[in-house]
Write a protein that holds these residues in place. Structure first.
Motif, short mmCIF file in Angstrom:
data_model
loop_
_atom_site.label_atom_id
_atom_site.label_comp_id
_atom_site.label_asym_id
_atom_site.label_seq_id
_atom_site.Cartn_x
_atom_site.Cartn_y
_atom_site.Cartn_z
N LEU A 166 -40.85 15.28 -16.25
CA LEU A 166 -42.44 15.39 -15.74
C LEU A 166 -43.34 14.44 -16.56
CD1 LEU A 166 -42.92 19.16 -14.97
CD2 LEU A 166 -42.50 17.28 -13.15
N ALA A 167 -42.86 14.43 -17.74
CA ALA A 167 -43.88 13.53 -18.70
C ALA A 167 -43.41 12.05 -18.21
CB ALA A 167 -43.17 13.72 -20.10
N LEU A 168 -42.17 11.61 -18.19
CA LEU A 168 -42.10 10.33 -17.72
C LEU A 168 -42.70 9.88 -16.19
CD1 LEU A 168 -38.05 9.90 -18.62
CD2 LEU A 168 -40.15 8.85 -19.74
N TRP A 169 -42.48 10.98 -15.37
CA TRP A 169 -43.13 10.79 -14.09
C TRP A 169 -44.90 10.65 -14.31
CZ3 TRP A 169 -43.43 15.34 -10.04
CH2 TRP A 169 -44.02 14.97 -8.85
N GLU A 170 -45.38 11.42 -15.04
CA GLU A 170 -46.85 11.44 -15.40
C GLU A 170 -47.08 9.77 -15.89
OE1 GLU A 170 -50.78 12.29 -15.02
OE2 GLU A 170 -48.88 13.18 -14.17
N ALA A 171 -46.25 9.50 -16.61
CA ALA A 171 -46.69 8.43 -17.56
C ALA A 171 -46.56 7.39 -16.64
CB ALA A 171 -45.70 8.04 -18.75
N ALA A 172 -45.52 7.23 -15.80
CA ALA A 172 -45.39 6.03 -14.74
C ALA A 172 -46.49 5.89 -13.80
CB ALA A 172 -43.99 6.22 -13.98
N MET A 178 -49.10 4.65 -3.71
CA MET A 178 -47.42 4.52 -4.02
C MET A 178 -46.76 5.57 -4.84
SD MET A 178 -47.08 1.56 -2.71
CE MET A 178 -45.67 1.03 -3.48
N LEU A 179 -47.59 5.92 -5.99
CA LEU A 179 -47.04 6.86 -6.67
C LEU A 179 -47.98 8.16 -7.42
CD1 LEU A 179 -44.47 7.90 -8.43
CD2 LEU A 179 -45.00 6.53 -10.38
N PRO A 180 -48.28 9.17 -6.65
CA PRO A 180 -49.25 10.18 -7.23
C PRO A 180 -48.57 10.84 -8.55
CG PRO A 180 -47.81 11.09 -5.30
CD PRO A 180 -47.69 9.63 -5.47
N GLY A 181 -49.29 11.20 -9.31
CA GLY A 181 -49.15 11.81 -10.59
C GLY A 181 -48.50 13.50 -10.34
N VAL A 182 -48.41 13.85 -11.45
CA VAL A 182 -47.84 15.29 -11.50
C VAL A 182 -48.87 16.32 -10.91
CG1 VAL A 182 -46.71 17.25 -12.76
CG2 VAL A 182 -46.03 14.91 -12.98
N LEU A 183 -50.33 16.09 -11.47
CA LEU A 183 -51.27 17.04 -11.45
C LEU A 183 -51.57 17.03 -9.69
CD1 LEU A 183 -53.43 16.79 -14.33
CD2 LEU A 183 -52.00 18.48 -13.88
N ASP A 184 -51.72 15.43 -9.18
CA ASP A 184 -51.81 15.46 -7.70
C ASP A 184 -50.94 16.03 -6.89
OD1 ASP A 184 -54.20 14.08 -8.39
OD2 ASP A 184 -53.13 12.13 -8.37
N LYS A 222 -32.57 23.50 -20.52
CA LYS A 222 -32.81 22.94 -19.34
C LYS A 222 -34.55 22.69 -19.01
CE LYS A 222 -28.71 24.72 -16.96
NZ LYS A 222 -28.05 25.59 -15.88
N GLY A 223 -35.39 23.56 -19.50
CA GLY A 223 -36.62 23.47 -19.37
C GLY A 223 -37.09 22.30 -20.18
N VAL A 224 -36.44 22.05 -21.14
CA VAL A 224 -36.92 20.70 -22.18
C VAL A 224 -36.75 19.38 -20.93
CG1 VAL A 224 -36.63 19.43 -24.08
CG2 VAL A 224 -36.62 21.80 -24.24
N VAL A 225 -35.57 19.40 -20.52
CA VAL A 225 -35.23 18.20 -19.58
C VAL A 225 -36.29 18.11 -18.64
CG1 VAL A 225 -33.54 17.44 -18.14
CG2 VAL A 225 -32.45 18.51 -20.15
N VAL A 226 -36.45 19.16 -17.92
CA VAL A 226 -37.53 19.37 -16.95
C VAL A 226 -38.93 18.82 -17.53
CG1 VAL A 226 -38.77 20.66 -15.21
CG2 VAL A 226 -36.45 21.17 -15.41
N LEU A 227 -39.28 19.15 -18.52
CA LEU A 227 -40.46 18.81 -18.96
C LEU A 227 -40.38 17.19 -19.54
CD1 LEU A 227 -41.60 21.70 -21.58
CD2 LEU A 227 -42.50 20.88 -19.02
N LEU A 228 -39.31 16.64 -19.95
CA LEU A 228 -39.22 15.34 -20.13
C LEU A 228 -39.28 14.37 -18.84
CD1 LEU A 228 -36.32 15.24 -22.84
CD2 LEU A 228 -38.85 14.95 -23.33
#
Length: 288
Positions: A49-55, A64-70, A41-47
């Motif tokens: 988050l990675a897609l979110w940050e890439a978008a 419109m779309l802040p990143g994960v760190l923001d 499940k942690g791997v799914v969450v990381l994937l």
């Protein structure tokens, strides 16, 4: 004359001694780690988050779309300031009131339906009428009847919780084997004692399933109601926090509020209900 039955002679076969085999020799480390549910499940969450940050990096527009760190910075800042914990407490306190009241009413209605014909007709008719009705659609009437306060939110939550729990509980009661029912009657059980001693333990998997569905309905109904309803008696919840942040164009705080809603949902599902299932139905062998 009939032949006597053939009797196979007995013998002993010497077996080599069984050497000690450790878990490391049976499964490799990677396989043993992948068998851990929390890791998968942690791997799914990381994937995600990675897609979110890439978008967000591709969009290059924090409005419109802040990143994960923001979003993480906004979440930490509001947690430190105490604003976000206050909203969480306000939402959960209102949610627990409606959830508990709706669960008790659902249990009473299901017990009445399984013991009397009138109760069965009453529950089936009311669920057919009211279960398809969205809980948020009752919010204008709740505001008209109860005014601006937590009572209106609790009323809407009771509606969203009661019917799915009642349907699952009634289904569980109906699936109890007749043998258990007859055993309860032979012991002279009837009424509330019959329900508490025979029906509830035997149908606990269905009841827990209904409680989880009711929790999900109540949680999303509360957030939606707070988005429309706003602050209650000067105290807003997570929905109001998200709505207010959107009005002020703090998109990172909007995502921080949404992330908080998701985190609370995961904690309740993965800690509260999972622990309850392990201590009851899984321990008793009623569920895998």
């Amino acid at each position: 004359m009939s032949q006597p039955p053939f009797i196979r002679p007995e013998y002993e076969r010497a077996l080599p001694p069984l050497r000690d085999i450790t878990v490391d020799e049976v499964l490799p480390l990677s396989r043993r780690l992948w068998n851990q549910t929390w890791l998968r499940k942690g791997v799914v969450v990381l994937l995600v988050l990675a897609l979110w940050e890439a978008a967000a990096r591709y969009q290059q527009n924090d409005l419109m779309l802040p990143g994960v760190l923001d979003t993480l910075h906004a979440f930490i800042d509001d947690m430190r300031s105490g604003e976000l914990p206050e909203k969480i407490v306000n939402s959960l306190s209102t949610l627990l009131k409606g959830y508990l009241i709706g669960s008790v009413l659902a249990l009473v209605a299901s017990a009445l339906a399984i013991t009397t014909r009138f109760g069965r007709d009453l529950l089936s008719t009311l669920t057919a009428m009211l279960n398809p009705l969205p809980a948020i659609a009752l919010l204008p009437l709740a505001l008209l009847w109860f005014g601006l306060g937590n009572v209106s939110l609790v009323f809407v939550l009771v509606h969203s919780v009661m019917w799915p729990i009642a349907l699952n509980t009634w289904s569980g009661f109906s699936s109890v084997p007749e043998t258990l029912r007859m055993a309860g009657r032979n012991y002279g059980l009837s009424g509330p004692r019959y329900v508490m001693t025979i029906l509830i333990p035997a149908s606990l998997p269905s009841i827990l399933s209904g409680l989880k569905i009711g929790w999900a309905f109540a949680w999303r109904t509360l957030i939606a109601a707070e988005l429309v309803f706003g602050a209650s008696s000067g105290e807003g919840g997570l929905g109001w926090y998200i709505f207010q942040s959107r009005n002020e164009l703090f998109t990172d705080r909007v995502f921080a509020g949404l992330a908080t809603v998701i985190i609370i949902g995961l904690l309740v599902e993965g800690v509260v209900f999972s622990t309850l299932e392990k201590a009851t139905v899984k321990r008793w062998g009623m569920q895998r």
